[in-house]
Design a protein around this motif. Structure first.
Motif, mmCIF file in Angstrom:
data_model
loop_
_atom_site.group_PDB
_atom_site.id
_atom_site.type_symbol
_atom_site.label_atom_id
_atom_site.label_comp_id
_atom_site.label_asym_id
_atom_site.label_seq_id
_atom_site.Cartn_x
_atom_site.Cartn_y
_atom_site.Cartn_z
ATOM 1 N N VAL A 11 29.660 63.641 48.160
ATOM 2 C CA VAL A 11 29.434 62.304 47.601
ATOM 3 C C VAL A 11 28.678 62.437 46.276
ATOM 4 O O VAL A 11 27.662 63.129 46.200
ATOM 5 N N TRP A 12 29.168 61.768 45.248
ATOM 6 C CA TRP A 12 28.534 61.809 43.932
ATOM 7 C C TRP A 12 27.427 60.767 43.850
ATOM 8 O O TRP A 12 27.469 59.743 44.529
ATOM 9 N N SER A 16 12.647 61.352 51.386
ATOM 10 C CA SER A 16 11.695 61.420 50.275
ATOM 11 C C SER A 16 11.309 60.030 49.795
ATOM 12 O O SER A 16 10.232 59.824 49.265
ATOM 13 N N GLY A 17 12.233 59.091 49.962
ATOM 14 C CA GLY A 17 12.054 57.753 49.414
ATOM 15 C C GLY A 17 12.895 57.543 48.170
ATOM 16 O O GLY A 17 12.989 56.439 47.651
ATOM 17 N N GLY A 18 13.536 58.601 47.692
ATOM 18 C CA GLY A 18 14.441 58.496 46.549
ATOM 19 C C GLY A 18 15.788 57.940 46.976
ATOM 20 O O GLY A 18 16.079 57.804 48.174
ATOM 21 N N PRO A 19 16.650 57.616 46.003
ATOM 22 C CA PRO A 19 17.925 56.966 46.319
ATOM 23 C C PRO A 19 18.822 57.767 47.258
ATOM 24 O O PRO A 19 19.450 57.194 48.146
ATOM 25 N N ASP A 20 18.902 59.077 47.095
ATOM 26 C CA ASP A 20 19.808 59.876 47.918
ATOM 27 C C ASP A 20 19.402 59.837 49.382
ATOM 28 O O ASP A 20 20.221 59.598 50.265
ATOM 29 N N SER A 21 18.115 60.069 49.656
ATOM 30 C CA SER A 21 17.681 60.095 51.055
ATOM 31 C C SER A 21 17.656 58.690 51.668
ATOM 32 O O SER A 21 17.945 58.528 52.847
ATOM 33 N N VAL A 22 17.350 57.672 50.867
ATOM 34 C CA VAL A 22 17.404 56.296 51.378
ATOM 35 C C VAL A 22 18.841 55.953 51.758
ATOM 36 O O VAL A 22 19.104 55.369 52.816
ATOM 37 N N CYS A 23 19.791 56.324 50.924
ATOM 38 C CA CYS A 23 21.209 56.093 51.222
ATOM 39 C C CYS A 23 21.609 56.817 52.503
ATOM 40 O O CYS A 23 22.273 56.232 53.368
ATOM 41 N N LEU A 24 21.203 58.075 52.638
ATOM 42 C CA LEU A 24 21.569 58.846 53.825
ATOM 43 C C LEU A 24 21.034 58.188 55.088
ATOM 44 O O LEU A 24 21.769 57.996 56.061
ATOM 45 N N VAL A 25 19.763 57.815 55.083
ATOM 46 C CA VAL A 25 19.178 57.175 56.267
ATOM 47 C C VAL A 25 19.878 55.851 56.561
ATOM 48 O O VAL A 25 20.254 55.574 57.704
ATOM 49 N N ARG A 55 33.471 58.723 55.058
ATOM 50 C CA ARG A 55 33.335 60.111 54.605
ATOM 51 C C ARG A 55 32.131 60.781 55.242
ATOM 52 O O ARG A 55 32.181 61.957 55.619
ATOM 53 N N LEU A 56 31.037 60.037 55.392
ATOM 54 C CA LEU A 56 29.839 60.584 56.026
ATOM 55 C C LEU A 56 30.121 60.908 57.492
ATOM 56 O O LEU A 56 29.762 61.978 57.982
ATOM 57 N N SER A 57 30.786 60.008 58.186
ATOM 58 C CA SER A 57 31.117 60.235 59.595
ATOM 59 C C SER A 57 31.981 61.486 59.746
ATOM 60 O O SER A 57 31.731 62.324 60.614
#
Length: 187
Positions: free
Chosen positions: A175-176, A32-41, A6-8
């Motif tokens: 994405v939720w 940021s170091g939070g879950p959302d940005s860690v997941c994205l990276v 889905r990201l691709s």
């Protein structure tokens, strides 16, 4: 569809980015170091997207400098360039007559777009999710926005308040948060 699939697809179809050919310009990601940005990276890295991560320490909490270093170490463990800066959000709020939250947001986006321009990035990516999108829509509704104001965030914004040439992209809007948490548990 997996989160990676889905990201691709979102990168290509919704964000309009060229991320697959070798040698394509990097994507600068706000981390940021939070879950959302860690997941994205992590997910972008898993897809082989050329990345630079950027983290702004807003100097609002005593532990923020240590968090910035943790972000740097994690990015470097993935072999990624990490751009880390510290800017005083409270001082900016006082100087500009803004709330701390608004001043911090302005500083953060200015920093991200400056770093992206200096490094030849094709876009700035942030990790807003479907949960954030729903919150934005409800906030607009509660503020009494008319029909034209009842919209959420765009997956691609160009021009945007920070650049006429570099897009702001949000590839996780579909994405939720529970999916992000499940991805992070798996990885």
């Amino acid at each position: 569809w997996t989160l990676l699939e889905r990201l691709s697809r979102a990168l290509r179809d919704e964000c309009g980015l060229a991320v697959e050919p070798p040698g394509s310009a990097p994507l600068l990601v706000g981390l940021s170091g939070g879950p959302d940005s860690v997941c994205l990276v992590h997910a972008l890295h898993a897809l082989g997207v050329p990345l630079i991560v950027a983290h702004l320490d807003h100097a609002l909490r005593p532990e923020s400098a240590g968090e910035a270093q943790a972000v740097r170490r994690w990015a470097q463990s993935l072999g990624l360039e990490a751009v880390i800066e510290r800017r005083d959000a409270a001082a900016a709020a006082r100087a500009e007559g803004l709330s701390i939250e608004e001043a911090a947001r302005n500083l953060r986006y200015r920093f991200l777009f400056e770093a992206a321009a200096r490094r030849g990035a094709q876009a700035v990516a942030v990790a807003h999710t479907a949960d954030d999108q729903a919150e934005t829509f409800l906030m607009h509704l509660l503020r009494g926005a008319g029909l034209s104001g009842l919209r959420g965030m765009a997956a691609r914004s160009l021009p945007n308040p920070w650049s006429e040439t570099l897009p702001l992209v949000r590839p996780l809007l579909g994405v939720w948060r529970e999916e992000i948490e499940a991805y992070l548990r798996r990885h």
